[in-house]
Design a protein around this motif. Structure first.
Motif, short mmCIF file in Angstrom:
data_model
loop_
_atom_site.label_atom_id
_atom_site.label_comp_id
_atom_site.label_asym_id
_atom_site.label_seq_id
_atom_site.Cartn_x
_atom_site.Cartn_y
_atom_site.Cartn_z
N UNK A 286 0.82 -1.23 0.00
CA UNK A 286 0.00 0.00 0.00
C UNK A 286 0.85 1.27 0.00
N UNK A 287 0.30 2.31 -0.61
CA UNK A 287 0.97 3.61 -0.56
C UNK A 287 0.14 4.57 0.27
N UNK A 288 0.79 5.45 1.03
CA UNK A 288 0.05 6.52 1.71
C UNK A 288 -0.14 7.64 0.69
N UNK A 289 -1.01 8.58 1.01
CA UNK A 289 -1.25 9.74 0.14
C UNK A 289 0.06 10.48 -0.10
N UNK A 290 0.84 10.65 1.00
CA UNK A 290 2.10 11.38 0.86
C UNK A 290 3.07 10.64 -0.06
N UNK A 291 3.13 9.32 0.08
CA UNK A 291 4.03 8.54 -0.80
C UNK A 291 3.60 8.67 -2.26
N UNK A 292 2.28 8.63 -2.47
CA UNK A 292 1.76 8.75 -3.84
C UNK A 292 2.11 10.13 -4.42
N UNK A 293 1.96 11.17 -3.58
CA UNK A 293 2.31 12.52 -4.04
C UNK A 293 3.80 12.61 -4.37
N UNK A 294 4.63 12.00 -3.52
CA UNK A 294 6.09 12.06 -3.75
C UNK A 294 6.46 11.37 -5.06
N UNK A 295 5.91 10.16 -5.27
CA UNK A 295 6.26 9.41 -6.49
C UNK A 295 5.72 10.16 -7.73
N UNK A 296 4.47 10.70 -7.62
CA UNK A 296 3.91 11.45 -8.76
C UNK A 296 4.75 12.69 -9.05
N UNK A 297 5.12 13.41 -7.99
CA UNK A 297 5.92 14.64 -8.16
C UNK A 297 7.25 14.33 -8.84
N UNK A 298 7.84 13.23 -8.43
CA UNK A 298 9.13 12.85 -9.01
C UNK A 298 8.95 12.50 -10.50
#
Ligand SMILES: [Fe+2]
Ligand SMILES: [Fe+2]
Length: 265
Positions: free
Chosen positions: A203-215
């Motif tokens: 699972x990904x947290x919202x913050x992890x998803x934002x970090x990967x998307x931002x990258x």
């Protein structure tokens, strides 16, 4: 055609496709609101119904079909309904922009951002089927952008909103794409109630998803196209060629869109 085995274990691809399937599928909610707003504009209403609605629903359907085949244990329909409970009230007329020109402008922002997200996903994905899907989606979003852009120009000829008001509308709507649309769509995705078995990925947290998307956006953003689409509606007459004005706008815009840093906004 079955998905590559690696796609199934890739959490980011699941969260990206599921959030987009929810937001795209919810377009009928917006069409009814926009129909009320543009009640005196039959050409716009025709386009909304015949082109926009059809294409956006198809985007949602394509993503949903891929999800059903790749992650059959995910219960899409009840998860989508949970999303709609929170999202639907935000589609109401009272949350739209205060004028027809500014609403069309805020639609340009959404179409630009979705087009760019899909362009980045196309570059990032390894599955040829997903690549082709993202290419189709991004090119249709650009078509939507063009129509909303024309609508903005048409209404703004009478409403005459200045550049600060336009920039404010762009920045505010862009924050909503991230903080409301996508974050509300993300919420039900990890909920065990919508999974008929264990998830095949971590699972990904919202913050992890934002970090990967931002990258991903930083690496893949088609800077030139994004800049052109996002800032074209800011151009008004001679002042645009004025260097200090351009520098100030460029500063404000890059603070808002770090992905565009280094571009000539
Ligand atoms: Fe779409
Ligand atoms: Fe669109």
């Amino acid at each position: 055609m079955s998905a590559e085995p690696t796609v199934r274990t890739d959490a980011f691809t699941f969260y990206a496709l599921a959030t987009l399937s929810f937001v795209e599928s919810s377009v009928p909610e917006f069409v009814s609101t926009l129909n009320v707003m543009y009640a005196d504009d039959p050409e716009m209403r025709d386009w909304l119904r015949e082109t926009w609605l059809r294409e956006e629903i198809e985007h949602g359907r394509l993503a949903r079909t891929y999800i059903a085949r790749t992650w059959p244990e995910f219960d899409w329909q009840p998860a989508y309904e949970a999303f709609l409970v929170r999202y639907k009230p935000l589609c109401d007329v009272e949350y739209m922009r205060p004028s027809l020109a500014l609403e069309a402008l805020s639609r340009c922002v959404i179409e630009t951002e979705t087009a760019m997200i899909y362009r980045c996903l196309e570059a990032e994905m390894t599955d040829p089927e997903l690549k082709a899907m993202m290419r189709k989606l991004s090119s249709e979003e650009v078509g939507h952008y063009r129509y909303f852009r024309k609508t903005f120009d048409r209404y703004n000829a009478a409403e005459r909103h200045g550049v600060i008001r336009r920039l404010h509308t762009i920045v505010k709507r862009s924050e909503m794409v991230r903080d409301e649309d996508i974050s509300i769509a993300f919420e039900p995705l990890s909920d065990a109630a919508f999974w008929r078995g264990p998830k095949p990925f971590k699972e990904m947290t919202w913050q992890e998803f934002l970090d990967v998307s931002g990258d991903m956006m930083k690496r893949r953003m088609p800077v030139e196209a994004a800049t052109r689409m996002m800032f074209k509606p800011l151009e008004t007459g001679v002042w645009w060629r004025d260097k200090p004005t351009r520098a100030l706008l460029s500063f404000m815009v890059k603070r808002q869109y770090p992905q565009l840093a280094g571009s000539d906004a």
